[in-house]
Design a protein around this motif. Structure first.
Motif, PDB file in Angstrom:
ATOM      1  N   GLY A   1       0.803  -1.208   0.000  1.00 41.82           N
ATOM      2  CA  GLY A   1       0.000   0.000   0.000  1.00 41.82           C
ATOM      3  C   GLY A   1       0.836   1.258   0.000  1.00 41.82           C
ATOM      4  N   ALA A   2       0.137   2.365  -0.052  1.00 47.24           N
ATOM      5  CA  ALA A   2       0.768   3.675   0.039  1.00 47.24           C
ATOM      6  C   ALA A   2       0.840   4.078   1.503  1.00 47.24           C
ATOM      7  CB  ALA A   2      -0.030   4.706  -0.762  1.00 47.24           C
ATOM      8  N   LEU A   3       1.996   4.581   1.915  1.00 46.95           N
ATOM      9  CA  LEU A   3       2.209   4.991   3.295  1.00 46.95           C
ATOM     10  C   LEU A   3       1.417   6.258   3.612  1.00 46.95           C
ATOM     11  CD1 LEU A   3       3.879   4.622   5.949  1.00 46.95           C
ATOM     12  CD2 LEU A   3       5.610   6.113   4.891  1.00 46.95           C
ATOM     13  N   LEU A   4       0.787   6.284   4.761  1.00 48.42           N
ATOM     14  CA  LEU A   4       0.105   7.476   5.279  1.00 48.42           C
ATOM     15  C   LEU A   4       0.835   7.924   6.534  1.00 48.42           C
ATOM     16  CD1 LEU A   4      -3.596   6.206   5.104  1.00 48.42           C
ATOM     17  CD2 LEU A   4      -2.253   7.288   3.294  1.00 48.42           C
ATOM     18  N   LEU A   5       1.045   9.230   6.682  1.00 44.43           N
ATOM     19  CA  LEU A   5       1.742   9.674   7.877  1.00 44.43           C
ATOM     20  C   LEU A   5       1.390  11.100   8.238  1.00 44.43           C
ATOM     21  CD1 LEU A   5       5.497  10.492   7.125  1.00 44.43           C
ATOM     22  CD2 LEU A   5       3.856  10.037   5.310  1.00 44.43           C
ATOM     23  N   CYS A   6       1.441  11.356   9.526  1.00 40.48           N
ATOM     24  CA  CYS A   6       1.348  12.709  10.076  1.00 40.48           C
ATOM     25  C   CYS A   6       2.363  12.783  11.202  1.00 40.48           C
ATOM     26  CB  CYS A   6      -0.060  13.011  10.582  1.00 40.48           C
ATOM     27  SG  CYS A   6      -0.222  14.672  11.278  1.00 40.48           S
ATOM     28  N   PRO A   7       3.606  13.193  10.914  1.00 47.22           N
ATOM     29  CA  PRO A   7       4.625  13.256  11.962  1.00 47.22           C
ATOM     30  C   PRO A   7       4.317  14.299  13.027  1.00 47.22           C
ATOM     31  CG  PRO A   7       5.635  13.205   9.786  1.00 47.22           C
ATOM     32  CD  PRO A   7       4.171  13.442   9.589  1.00 47.22           C
ATOM     33  N   VAL A   8       3.769  15.448  12.610  1.00 47.65           N
ATOM     34  CA  VAL A   8       3.433  16.532  13.529  1.00 47.65           C
ATOM     35  C   VAL A   8       2.110  17.144  13.085  1.00 47.65           C
ATOM     36  CG1 VAL A   8       4.174  18.685  14.598  1.00 47.65           C
ATOM     37  CG2 VAL A   8       5.889  17.063  13.769  1.00 47.65           C
ATOM     38  N   PRO A   9       1.035  17.030  13.865  1.00 52.07           N
ATOM     39  CA  PRO A   9      -0.204  17.718  13.491  1.00 52.07           C
ATOM     40  C   PRO A   9      -0.044  19.223  13.692  1.00 52.07           C
ATOM     41  CG  PRO A   9      -0.457  16.659  15.622  1.00 52.07           C
ATOM     42  CD  PRO A   9       0.902  16.265  15.115  1.00 52.07           C
ATOM     43  N   PHE A  10      -0.527  20.008  12.739  1.00 43.68           N
ATOM     44  CA  PHE A  10      -0.265  21.444  12.830  1.00 43.68           C
ATOM     45  C   PHE A  10      -1.387  22.264  12.217  1.00 43.68           C
ATOM     46  CE2 PHE A  10       1.946  19.834   9.029  1.00 43.68           C
ATOM     47  CZ  PHE A  10       1.389  20.622   8.032  1.00 43.68           C
ATOM     48  N   HIS A  11      -1.324  23.588  12.487  1.00 45.36           N
ATOM     49  CA  HIS A  11      -2.214  24.596  11.930  1.00 45.36           C
ATOM     50  C   HIS A  11      -3.682  24.198  12.111  1.00 45.36           C
ATOM     51  CE1 HIS A  11       1.556  26.091  10.732  1.00 45.36           C
ATOM     52  NE2 HIS A  11       1.423  26.170   9.425  1.00 45.36           N
ATOM     53  N   GLN A  12      -4.380  23.868  11.029  1.00 46.72           N
ATOM     54  CA  GLN A  12      -5.812  23.601  11.114  1.00 46.72           C
ATOM     55  C   GLN A  12      -6.139  22.304  11.844  1.00 46.72           C
ATOM     56  OE1 GLN A  12      -6.001  23.746   6.891  1.00 46.72           O
ATOM     57  NE2 GLN A  12      -7.054  25.706   6.825  1.00 46.72           N
ATOM     58  N   TRP A  13      -5.153  21.427  12.020  1.00 43.53           N
ATOM     59  CA  TRP A  13      -5.379  20.155  12.726  1.00 43.53           C
ATOM     60  C   TRP A  13      -4.298  19.968  13.793  1.00 43.53           C
ATOM     61  CZ3 TRP A  13      -4.274  14.448  12.089  1.00 43.53           C
ATOM     62  CH2 TRP A  13      -5.273  13.665  12.657  1.00 43.53           C
ATOM     63  N   ASN A  14      -4.040  21.022  14.544  1.00 49.89           N
ATOM     64  CA  ASN A  14      -3.038  20.909  15.593  1.00 49.89           C
ATOM     65  C   ASN A  14      -3.600  20.133  16.782  1.00 49.89           C
ATOM     66  OD1 ASN A  14      -4.687  22.758  16.949  1.00 49.89           O
ATOM     67  ND2 ASN A  14      -3.423  24.522  16.386  1.00 49.89           N
ATOM     68  N   TYR A  15      -2.794  19.959  17.804  1.00 53.60           N
ATOM     69  CA  TYR A  15      -3.233  19.154  18.952  1.00 53.60           C
ATOM     70  C   TYR A  15      -4.515  19.705  19.569  1.00 53.60           C
ATOM     71  CZ  TYR A  15       1.442  17.042  18.779  1.00 53.60           C
ATOM     72  OH  TYR A  15       2.588  16.394  18.383  1.00 53.60           O
ATOM     73  N   ALA A  16      -4.613  21.031  19.654  1.00 48.43           N
ATOM     74  CA  ALA A  16      -5.798  21.632  20.264  1.00 48.43           C
ATOM     75  C   ALA A  16      -7.056  21.346  19.470  1.00 48.43           C
ATOM     76  CB  ALA A  16      -5.600  23.150  20.389  1.00 48.43           C
ATOM     77  N   ALA A  17      -6.898  21.119  18.155  1.00 46.06           N
ATOM     78  CA  ALA A  17      -8.045  20.812  17.291  1.00 46.06           C
ATOM     79  C   ALA A  17      -8.285  19.315  17.154  1.00 46.06           C
ATOM     80  CB  ALA A  17      -7.819  21.425  15.905  1.00 46.06           C
ATOM     81  N   GLY A  18      -7.600  18.517  17.959  1.00 43.00           N
ATOM     82  CA  GLY A  18      -7.783  17.067  17.920  1.00 43.00           C
ATOM     83  C   GLY A  18      -6.781  16.330  17.071  1.00 43.00           C
TER      84      GLY A  18
END
Length: 493
Positions: free
Chosen positions: A390-407
């Protein structure tokens, strides 16, 4: 002819010293052994390469993919003569990381742009560099979004001109780092003189691209046309295109909650208006290739950097592992080598795979720095994908519109032909059977009936993480490795 690159390895002022051992040291040193043969006069001319890169156009919203409401007649015609990579995936589905992967053929933790508005290393070996070294004219028009900074905010870098040494092999230059004001859109030329595109920027950018094609038809050229739409704001397409959808009752995907129907329909009307406007642009580019007689010998790509949730799963924007965010359109037309018969490729295809595939089609040697796969053998039918690849999916650091505060949260996953499997830092998070559940409404993670499949997918994911040197650490670790500061709104503490 031996190809030499004069890019000084990891200058202190462009990226932190720690990157050297982590990123490009071995591939760059290997370039000394990279040989590229000049074509003999008796050989056919190398093909032109035209890449149409849109911003935030998800795979589901084109006529040829089954959406009967969005009007994309030019793209539907293009698809009738192209290979449709049905499962093309934006591995880190957000602007700058995807663009860096397209140009380098690398995954985000290798090229370092895993966080928006951070700089692609000047030393990175890009598609522009390689094609230029192979004798191509190179041009870039539109949105760049790779000239970020090491500051804690990004406003200055988004509005500043890109220095010549940071244009990654592109000579013809009508570019702005990042804007979404499509009706008053600036750009800088080769001399970094600032201008405004006339009217809706995509139309004037297309006119410039047509002129570039006409002026360079006698020589091989690489041209990237990078449009800002259909990225929001969604209500800013030209009036004639917005009116096409004004009185249409938009059908929503079943995974949009009833409570968000009004917001989703309004957004989609504007989204589709941008798409229909860009559809016109694609038609004009195709007409220019026919008029100049180079259509058959041109590799033409239509794609996007990522998709948009638009209230599916109750979510907006991108970075997320659901199909609306990760799946992108990818059409590949090259009549001389692939003919004009429509074909669909079902194998999962990631953004890092674009560069090696295009270079392979053009018969230009792929540099050792590339991590992506050459998909020409899959297109030709000589190779087959295994079911769990498959194709790799990743989010090393959530940021901006989807930062930690936004879940937001860190995750790694796979999108195979059938399944989506995702782990977060706590363990398995999502598992969907996309054949039985195409709108991803039933999470099968940790259910007894699917544990065997889940374990097999997890094993495949771990293999891919090892292959890409991804140790799946908390986001803070990667920021420290690269010397990136938190944006003030993203800091988790």
């Amino acid at each position: 002819m031996k190809v030499q690159f004069s890019k000084e390895l990891l200058r202190r002022n462009s990226l932190p010293k720690a990157i050297g051992s982590y990123l490009l040291l071995v591939p760059v040193l290997m370039l000394g052994a990279w040989q590229m043969k000049e074509p003999r006069s008796a050989e056919p001319r190398r093909p032109n390469i035209v890449i149409v890169l849109t911003d935030q156009w998800r795979a589901q919203d084109v006529g040829y993919a089954g959406n009967r409401q969005v009007r994309t007649p030019q793209l539907d015609s293009l698809a009738a003569e192209s290979v449709n990579f049905r499962l093309a995936v934006s591995n880190l589905s957000v602007c700058a990381p995807a663009r860096a992967s397209l140009l380098t053929g690398q995954y985000p933790l290798r090229h370092g742009v895993f966080y928006n508005d951070r700089p692609l290393p000047t030393e990175a070996i890009t598609l522009g560099d390689v094609c230029k070294a192979a004798g191509y004219q190179t041009g870039y028009i539109g949105k760049w979004h790779l000239n970020g900074s090491l500051d804690s905010t990004f406003h200055e870098s988004r509005n500043s001109p890109i220095p010549a040494e940071r244009r990654q092999g592109f000579d013809f230059w009508k570019v702005f780092e990042c804007t979404h004001d499509y009706n008053r859109s600036p750009y800088f030329n080769e001399a970094n003189v600032r201008f405004l595109w006339k009217g809706y920027d995509a139309f004037d950018q297309t006119k410039t691209a047509v002129e570039y094609i006409e002026q360079n038809a006698a020589n091989p050229f690489l041209l990237v046309v990078s449009y800002g739409p259909p990225h929001d704001p969604y209500q800013t397409a030209p009036k004639e295109y917005r009116q096409l959808y004004a009185d249409v009752e938009i059908a929503l995907r079943p995974n949009v909650p009833d409570s968000l129907r009004v917001e989703a329909q309004r957004a989609l009307k504007g989204y589709y208006a941008h798409m229909t406007a860009l559809d016109r642009c694609v038609g004009e580019l195709q007409a220019a290739l026919r008029k100049t007689g180079v259509e058959d010998n041109t590799i033409f790509v239509f794609t996007s950097d990522h998709g948009d949730m638009i209230y599916s799963q109750g979510e907006i924007n991108k970075q997320k592992p659901w199909d609306e965010s990760i799946r992108i359109p990818f059409l590949l037309k090259y009549p001389r080598a692939l003919g004009r018969e429509a074909r669909t490729l079902e194998a999962p295809f990631g953004v890092p795979d674009i560069m090696p595939t295009l270079l392979s089609l053009a018969k230009v040697e792929v540099p050792a720095s590339v991590e992506g796969k050459d998909f020409v053998p899959y297109v030709s039918g000589k190779k087959k994908f295994k079911p769990l690849e498959g194709a790799l999916l990743l989010c090393p650091v959530p940021f901006h519109q989807w930062n930690y505060a936004a879940g937001g949260k860190e995750y790694r996953g796979l999108r195979t032909t059938r399944y989506t499997y995702v782990r977060d830092r706590q363990g398995p998070w999502l598992l969907y059977d996309n054949e039985k559940d195409p709108y991803q409404q039933r999470n099968l993670c940790d259910q007894p009936s699917t544990l065997k499949t889940q374990r097999a997918l997890d094993k495949e994911l771990q293999k891919m993480l090892r292959a890409t040197n991804d140790d799946f650490q908390p986001g803070e670790v990667y920021l420290q490795r690269w010397g990136y500061p938190w944006h003030p709104k993203d800091r988790p503490y």
